[in-house]
Design an enzyme around this catalytic site. Structure first.
Site, PDB file in Angstrom:
ATOM      1  N   ASP A   1       0.819  -1.220   0.000  1.00  0.00           N
ATOM      2  CA  ASP A   1       0.000   0.000   0.000  1.00  0.00           C
ATOM      3  C   ASP A   1       0.853   1.271   0.000  1.00  0.00           C
ATOM      4  OD1 ASP A   1      -2.391  -1.623   0.308  1.00  0.00           O
ATOM      5  OD2 ASP A   1      -1.785  -1.864   2.394  1.00  0.00           O
TER       6      ASP A   1
ATOM      7  N   LYS B   1       2.421   2.170  -5.220  1.00  0.00           N
ATOM      8  CA  LYS B   1       3.150   1.720  -6.406  1.00  0.00           C
ATOM      9  C   LYS B   1       2.422   2.123  -7.691  1.00  0.00           C
ATOM     10  CE  LYS B   1       3.256  -2.538  -4.844  1.00  0.00           C
ATOM     11  NZ  LYS B   1       2.836  -2.336  -3.437  1.00  0.00           N
TER      12      LYS B   1
ATOM     13  N   GLY C   1      -3.844  -4.751  -4.319  1.00  0.00           N
ATOM     14  CA  GLY C   1      -4.659  -3.694  -4.904  1.00  0.00           C
ATOM     15  C   GLY C   1      -3.968  -2.360  -4.792  1.00  0.00           C
ATOM     16  N   HIS C   2      -4.171  -1.522  -5.782  1.00  0.00           N
ATOM     17  CA  HIS C   2      -3.656  -0.166  -5.687  1.00  0.00           C
ATOM     18  C   HIS C   2      -4.586   0.784  -6.425  1.00  0.00           C
ATOM     19  CE1 HIS C   2      -1.212  -2.131  -9.021  1.00  0.00           C
ATOM     20  NE2 HIS C   2      -1.934  -1.255  -9.664  1.00  0.00           N
TER      21      HIS C   2
ATOM     22  N   GLN D   1       2.048  -6.472  -3.562  1.00  0.00           N
ATOM     23  CA  GLN D   1       2.488  -6.531  -2.160  1.00  0.00           C
ATOM     24  C   GLN D   1       3.816  -5.781  -1.983  1.00  0.00           C
ATOM     25  OE1 GLN D   1       1.676  -9.861  -3.544  1.00  0.00           O
ATOM     26  NE2 GLN D   1      -0.430  -9.499  -3.002  1.00  0.00           N
TER      27      GLN D   1
END
Length: 433
Positions: free
Chosen positions: A13, A16, A40-41, A223
């Site tokens: 988190d 990225k 997720g981003h 990650q």
């Protein structure tokens, strides 16, 4: 042959997606090399916010070829949901390439993930329950299903049957669940394969050819370093290698093709799920960081644990990944604080009751679990920095904080995120030459 790896340096988190978007106009391919839809981003483009899970963030740049590499585990249903959602908003996903050697998350992987986590009780890992771990376990146990298996009915049925032989025994006799039917799973996967097939390619060869032609390829990890199955806070980790080495194994591209490794670090630290976190804040300051930084998981919606910047973790990430640059994100979140602590070392209580200072990451996770942060404090700032685009124009205290993080991390900070928008960025050194 510019090959660039982008990795998270903390527990994920870090932003990225923003870093990828920053150099997205200068690259030709973005290749995701690990993880699944447990990652997720969020990428903000103008007034539009996009939450990505399986798709590489390069999908939002029309001139970039997005690639899902062999190191990723793919839930086809989730992939299609994400593609459909983006195309409904006008994003063209036809350029997407998916490795024919990537492993498939089957329905029984999700089932096993959820029941196993519940069974662990207080010892649970903090999995998202999306079947990631069981799929990687099947990969290592050599009973996994790969993308190319979806296009041969007999071959697929044999593989599903072999995979379910032991799993059904576990589901029925240990977890008191119904057995999974081979025919139902095979039929479902065959249908998903029909839609997936147009995207499928030998992506290792595609990327190698692109690099040989002088194209720029960005290798994007899900990650982050401290969640790496080998180098993270084991066992509270993911099931793959989000570190720089994973980019090569996860895409089939050799290490001599890599020219730069960029690490993304948040100006403070967050973590989702269980596991040790030395600088975690349990008071009003932690809650303040959570609210100011909108720290809730993109994939799960879970509130993130928040803490001060950990320079021991940063130095470790620099070494493990061989970082050449750091992109520092969410610096603006710290605006308004009178003082900002930085963890520079750990005080660790040993088995005999004595204490030892650790300036580098302990390899023994029992020691890391007992680590208490040793802080130094920097003066904060109150000025709005979101509209500043030159480092020299930042408040003096902000500049001093960044320079101190750079010194402690032992890697140059080449870009700074100063807000959620695409143009809320300060570029100090070029991320692509």
């Amino acid at each position: 042959m510019p090959g660039i790896i982008l990795v998270g340096t903390q527990w994920g988190d870090e932003g990225k997606g923003k870093a990828t978007d920053l150099i997205g106009t200068k690259i030709d391919y973005v290749a995701r090399f690990n993880g699944g839809n447990n990652a997720g981003h969020t990428v903000v483009v103008g007034n539009e916010s996009y939450a990505l899970h399986l798709l590489p963030s390069g999908i939002l740049s029309p001139n970039v070829i997005p690639v899902i590499g062999n190191g990723v585990v793919i839930d086809p249903e989730v992939l299609f949901e994400e593609v459909d959602a983006l195309e409904a908003r006008g994003v063209d996903c036809s350029r997407l390439l998916v490795s024919d050697a990537a492993h498939i998350i089957a329905p029984y992987h999700r089932t096993l993930d959820k029941v196993t986590e519940r069974f662990l009780g207080k010892s649970k890992i903090g999995t998202t329950g999306r079947g990631i771990g069981p799929t990687y376990a099947d990969k290592i146990n050599r009973v996994g299903i790969r993308v190319h298996d979806l296009f041969n009915e007999k071959h697929l049925r044999d593989k599903v049957e072999a995979s379910l032989h032991q799993k059904n025994e576990i589901l029925v006799k240990i977890y008191n669940r119904r057995p999974v039917l081979v025919d139902e799973v095979t039929e479902e996967l065959l249908k998903l394969g029909q839609r997936l097939q147009p995207y499928v390619a030998n992506t290792s060869l595609v990327l190698e050819n692109a690099l040989q032609e002088g194209k720029t390829v960005l290798f994007e990890g899900g990650q982050a370093t401290m969640l790496d199955v080998d180098h993270g806070t084991y066992p509270f980790v993911t099931s793959s290698n989000p570190t720089a080495g994973g980019a090569c194994t996860g895409t089939g591209v050799g290490p001599t093709r890599i020219n730069r490794v960029i690490g993304v670090a948040k100006a403070y630290v967050t973590r989702v799920g269980a596991g040790p976190f030395p600088t975690e804040l349990f008071d009003e300051q932690g809650e303040w960081l959570r609210k100011q930084g909108h720290e809730f998981g993109v994939t799960t919606g879970r509130p993130r644990r928040c803490g001060w910047f950990d320079a021991v973790v940063a130095r470790y990430a620099t070494r493990i990944n061989g970082l050449s640059d750091i992109v520092l994100t969410k610096l603006d979140v710290l605006t308004g604080l009178k003082e900002i602590p930085i963890c520079v070392a750990y005080d660790v209580e040993l088995a005999d009751g004595s204490h030892k200072r650790f300036d580098e990451m302990p390899t023994d996770q029992a020691l890391f679990n007992n680590a208490k942060p040793i802080y130094e404090t920097m003066p904060g700032w109150t000025e709005d920095i979101s509209q500043i685009h030159n480092f020299e124009d930042l408040p003096e205290n902000t500049q001093a904080y960044v320079k101190r993080l750079e010194s402690l991390s032992r890697c140059r900070i080449s870009a700074i995120g100063t807000g959620p928008q695409r143009d809320h960025i300060i570029s100090i050194h070029s991320l692509i030459d």
